[in-house]
Design an enzyme around this catalytic site. Structure first.
Site, PDB file in Angstrom:
ATOM      1  N   GLU A  80       0.905  -1.047  -0.157  1.00 26.69           N
ATOM      2  CA  GLU A  80      -0.059  -0.090  -0.046  1.00 26.69           C
ATOM      3  C   GLU A  80       0.883   1.190  -0.035  1.00 26.69           C
ATOM      4  O   GLU A  80       0.393   2.389   0.312  1.00 26.69           O
ATOM      5  CB  GLU A  80      -0.877   0.102   1.259  1.00 26.69           C
ATOM      6  CG  GLU A  80      -0.198  -0.234   2.595  1.00 26.69           C
ATOM      7  CD  GLU A  80      -1.321  -0.237   3.607  1.00 26.69           C
ATOM      8  OE1 GLU A  80      -1.970   0.839   3.676  1.00 26.69           O
ATOM      9  OE2 GLU A  80      -1.449  -1.219   4.451  1.00 26.69           O
ATOM     10  N   CYS A 112      -3.612  -3.284   4.240  1.00 27.37           N
ATOM     11  CA  CYS A 112      -2.605  -4.423   4.661  1.00 27.37           C
ATOM     12  C   CYS A 112      -3.184  -5.667   4.230  1.00 27.37           C
ATOM     13  O   CYS A 112      -2.467  -6.580   4.536  1.00 27.37           O
ATOM     14  CB  CYS A 112      -2.846  -4.482   6.130  1.00 27.37           C
ATOM     15  SG  CYS A 112      -2.291  -2.818   6.935  1.00 27.37           S
ATOM     16  N   HIS A 240      -2.866 -10.092  11.868  1.00 21.22           N
ATOM     17  CA  HIS A 240      -2.346  -8.991  11.520  1.00 21.22           C
ATOM     18  C   HIS A 240      -1.946  -8.095  12.538  1.00 21.22           C
ATOM     19  O   HIS A 240      -2.854  -7.881  13.438  1.00 21.22           O
ATOM     20  CB  HIS A 240      -3.478  -8.129  10.580  1.00 21.22           C
ATOM     21  CG  HIS A 240      -2.607  -6.694  10.253  1.00 21.22           C
ATOM     22  ND1 HIS A 240      -1.780  -6.665   9.473  1.00 21.22           N
ATOM     23  CD2 HIS A 240      -3.570  -5.588  10.374  1.00 21.22           C
ATOM     24  CE1 HIS A 240      -1.707  -5.213   9.441  1.00 21.22           C
ATOM     25  NE2 HIS A 240      -2.593  -4.583   9.752  1.00 21.22           N
TER      26      HIS A 240
HETATM   27  N1  CAA Z   1       0.503   2.589  30.854  1.00 18.17           N
HETATM   28  C1  CAA Z   1       0.202   1.625  30.354  1.00 18.17           C
HETATM   29  N2  CAA Z   1      -0.882   1.584  29.279  1.00 18.17           N
HETATM   30  C2  CAA Z   1      -1.446   2.720  28.850  1.00 18.17           C
HETATM   31  C3  CAA Z   1      -0.991   3.839  29.548  1.00 18.17           C
HETATM   32  C4  CAA Z   1       0.019   4.024  30.571  1.00 18.17           C
HETATM   33  N3  CAA Z   1       0.537   4.955  31.050  1.00 18.17           N
HETATM   34  N4  CAA Z   1      -1.373   4.981  28.878  1.00 18.17           N
HETATM   35  C5  CAA Z   1      -2.425   4.685  27.877  1.00 18.17           C
HETATM   36  N5  CAA Z   1      -2.279   2.997  27.957  1.00 18.17           N
HETATM   37  C6  CAA Z   1      -2.987   2.166  27.092  1.00 18.17           C
HETATM   38  C7  CAA Z   1      -4.538   2.377  26.637  1.00 18.17           C
HETATM   39  O1  CAA Z   1      -5.352   1.920  28.083  1.00 18.17           O
HETATM   40  C8  CAA Z   1      -4.764   1.782  25.574  1.00 18.17           C
HETATM   41  O2  CAA Z   1      -4.818   0.512  25.824  1.00 18.17           O
HETATM   42  P1  CAA Z   1      -6.495  -0.209  25.571  1.00 18.17           P
HETATM   43  O3  CAA Z   1      -6.753  -0.155  24.223  1.00 18.17           O
HETATM   44  O4  CAA Z   1      -6.291  -1.734  25.779  1.00 18.17           O
HETATM   45  O5  CAA Z   1      -7.395   0.291  26.540  1.00 18.17           O
HETATM   46  C9  CAA Z   1      -3.460   1.719  24.815  1.00 18.17           C
HETATM   47  O6  CAA Z   1      -2.242   2.452  25.870  1.00 18.17           O
HETATM   48  C10 CAA Z   1      -3.327   2.708  23.767  1.00 18.17           C
HETATM   49  O7  CAA Z   1      -3.950   4.128  24.289  1.00 18.17           O
HETATM   50  P2  CAA Z   1      -5.037   4.997  23.461  1.00 18.17           P
HETATM   51  O8  CAA Z   1      -6.047   4.153  23.086  1.00 18.17           O
HETATM   52  O9  CAA Z   1      -5.088   6.127  24.484  1.00 18.17           O
HETATM   53  O10 CAA Z   1      -3.991   5.472  22.340  1.00 18.17           O
HETATM   54  P3  CAA Z   1      -4.239   6.484  21.403  1.00 18.17           P
HETATM   55  O11 CAA Z   1      -5.527   7.094  21.232  1.00 18.17           O
HETATM   56  O12 CAA Z   1      -2.974   7.458  21.458  1.00 18.17           O
HETATM   57  O13 CAA Z   1      -3.837   5.681  19.946  1.00 18.17           O
HETATM   58  C11 CAA Z   1      -4.195   4.032  18.269  1.00 18.17           C
HETATM   59  C12 CAA Z   1      -3.680   4.271  19.715  1.00 18.17           C
HETATM   60  C13 CAA Z   1      -5.629   4.338  18.044  1.00 18.17           C
HETATM   61  C14 CAA Z   1      -3.776   2.549  18.034  1.00 18.17           C
HETATM   62  C15 CAA Z   1      -3.179   4.874  17.432  1.00 18.17           C
HETATM   63  O14 CAA Z   1      -1.873   4.635  17.574  1.00 18.17           O
HETATM   64  C16 CAA Z   1      -3.528   4.921  15.937  1.00 18.17           C
HETATM   65  O15 CAA Z   1      -4.272   5.459  15.209  1.00 18.17           O
HETATM   66  N6  CAA Z   1      -2.496   3.860  15.234  1.00 18.17           N
HETATM   67  C17 CAA Z   1      -2.968   3.770  13.876  1.00 18.17           C
HETATM   68  C18 CAA Z   1      -4.283   2.972  13.264  1.00 18.17           C
HETATM   69  C19 CAA Z   1      -4.215   1.434  13.763  1.00 18.17           C
HETATM   70  O16 CAA Z   1      -2.872   0.805  13.772  1.00 18.17           O
HETATM   71  N7  CAA Z   1      -5.132   0.710  13.776  1.00 18.17           N
HETATM   72  C20 CAA Z   1      -5.218  -0.656  14.061  1.00 18.17           C
HETATM   73  C21 CAA Z   1      -6.593  -1.166  13.403  1.00 18.17           C
HETATM   74  S1  CAA Z   1      -6.520  -1.078  11.697  1.00 18.17           S
HETATM   75  C22 CAA Z   1      -5.330  -1.840  10.911  1.00 18.17           C
HETATM   76  O17 CAA Z   1      -4.819  -2.774  11.797  1.00 18.17           O
HETATM   77  C23 CAA Z   1      -4.848  -1.682   9.634  1.00 18.17           C
HETATM   78  C24 CAA Z   1      -3.275  -1.140   9.780  1.00 18.17           C
HETATM   79  O18 CAA Z   1      -2.342  -1.821   9.842  1.00 18.17           O
HETATM   80  C25 CAA Z   1      -3.293   0.321   9.936  1.00 18.17           C
END
Ligand code: CAA
Length: 391
Positions: A80, A112, A240
């Site tokens: 991609e 992906c 994945h």
């Molecule tokens: N200590 C331990 N854990 C902590 C923490 C701390 N101090 N602070 C936060 N966390 C945890 C949260 O509880 C959360 O865990 P859970 O989901 O189990 O509750 C985790 O850390 C992440 O925290 P947030 O959800 O608050 O994180 P975020 O909003 O900053 O972003 C994300 C996370 C949405 C994955 C972001 O990184 C993102 O957008 N990534 C790209 C999208 C992606 O990877 N999507 C996956 C599905 S789509 C797919 O698979 C296709 C692809 O390849 C893209």
């Protein structure tokens, strides 16, 4: 039915990586969020002389070790993060690897899932008899970019996994029984004018988790009916892996669907070994699932010979597939001989400042002063033509 599957595999990662604790500190984030919350330890960072083509070529070269290039009748690159709107990465690969002119070469795209699309085509090509004794090369290669200081930043990565697909599956024989789930959703995308992906982060997680259950259901129905705890039969399940915690969530969704009230118990024996390599590389988009497979075969301490494993492929947008295979005797020794953990150990750790400088260099216009140290290198763009070196 012809015994088709994966004969060999190859993995390529960029020369450099970023330690996630260092990135967390630079972003004023608790390092535990990245290490425990997302499950990432290191993130591969592609240098200016590395792109989707050079990573694909390096992975393919490893997979083709000892194979005569003339045996390849089909070469598909799933990506991609292509380097051209028209010319496929597979054509650059053909040139760099010296694949025969009677080989069919093209690129597949569906986020992906693109690599899995290529794998499914290759398996059908073999099973239909069109291959006439030849083998297919399927390469999943990507550079995952969301950009500096975005929520997606800690879930970037880069690399490639190449699969030699044939009727002599020395690693994993794949079953034709496949469960598919596709939907038109806007969870993650990259408009043609952008180099960094756009993602509706939390929604993408929801879409992925719904797809796990629906693809798994479709697979079960194909197999003759829904059975509770049907996934108990798998010695390993590869998902994945956009980030390792996603595989944990995915496994929870699958096992809950199976009727399991404590899914984390089976995570230890069914999923954990498949995350050893991904947690040190980050997201490889199309290659992530297959890096997890390589991780199981390279790192799992059990003898998996003859056992069944499952694979779940997810591409945003979306298309997902759940499929299964049987591990061939000797497969683990073959993959261990590739010394994949050592390949990761050999990388150079870079600072956050160097990582930011690297991302600031415009993609596709990366002139490099010196010849690359690796076998394949991107030298830059000359008169709108990409120039590669092969040593
Ligand atoms: N200590 C331990 N854990 C902590 C923490 C701390 N101090 N602070 C936060 N966390 C945890 C949260 O509880 C959360 O865990 P859970 O989901 O189990 O509750 C985790 O850390 C992440 O925290 P947030 O959800 O608050 O994180 P975020 O909003 O900053 O972003 C994300 C996370 C949405 C994955 C972001 O990184 C993102 O957008 N990534 C790209 C999208 C992606 O990877 N999507 C996956 C599905 S789509 C797919 O698979 C296709 C692809 O390849 C893209």
């Amino acid at each position: 039915m012809l015994n088709a599957g994966i004969e060999a595999l190859g993995v390529a990662v960029p020369d450099t990586y970023l330690d996630m604790t260092e990135l967390a500190r630079a972003r004023d984030v608790d390092p535990a969020k990245f290490s425990d919350g997302l499950g990432v330890q290191q993130m591969a960072v592609a240098a200016p002389h590395e792109d989707t083509v050079t990573l694909a070529a390096s992975a393919a070269r490893m997979a083709l070790d000892g194979v005569d290039a003339n045996e390849i009748g089909l070469c598909i690159v799933g990506t991609e993060t292509a380097v051209d709107h028209s010319k496929p990465v597979a054509s650059f690969l053909q040139g760099l690897l010296g694949l025969p002119s009677h080989c069919r070469v093209f690129e597949t795209k569906h986020a992906c899932y693109g690599g899995t699309a290529g794998l499914m085509i290759a398996l059908d090509w073999l099973r239909s008899g069109s291959s006439r004794g030849r083998k297919a090369l399927v390469v999943c290669s990507d550079i995952a970019r969301y950009g500096v200081r975005t929520a997606g930043e800690p879930t970037q990565g880069a690399g490639a996994v190449a699969l030699l697909v044939s009727d002599d599956p020395k690693l994993v024989a794949l079953s034709p029984n496949v469960g598919t789930c596709s939907r038109d959703v806007m969870d993650f995308w990259r408009p043609l004018y952008r180099k960094d992906a756009i993602v509706d982060g939390q929604y993408s997680l929801t879409c992925y988790l719904e797809a796990v259950q629906q693809a798994y259901l479709a697979w079960q129905v194909q197999g003759g009916g829904v059975k509770p705890y049907a996934s108990d039969r798998f010695s390993a399940i590869c998902y994945h892996v956009p980030f390792p915690k996603m595989a944990f969530k995915a496994h929870g969704a699958l096992r809950t669907f199976d009727g399991d009230a404590t899914p984390s118990k089976s995570f230890e024996w069914q999923v954990k070994s498949g995350l050893e390599l991904p947690r040190r590389v980050g997201n490889v988009y199309t290659g992530s699932l297959y890096l997890s497979l390589a991780s199981v075969l390279a790192c799992d301490a059990r003898d998996l010979s003859g056992s069944e494993l499952a694979l779940f492929s997810y591409g945003s947008g979306s298309c997902a597939e759940f499929f299964t295979g049987r591990v061939t005797s000797g497969a683990q020794a073959r993959v261990r001989a590739l010394a994949l953990p050592k390949l990761l150990d050999a990388r150079r750790r870079i600072s956050v400042a160097e990582y930011e400088r690297t991302l600031a260099v415009a993609v596709d216009e990366r002139p490099v002063a010196q010849e690359p140290s690796r076998a394949f290198g991107f030298l830059g763009v000359e008169q709108d033509r990409r120039v590669y070196a092969r040593s």
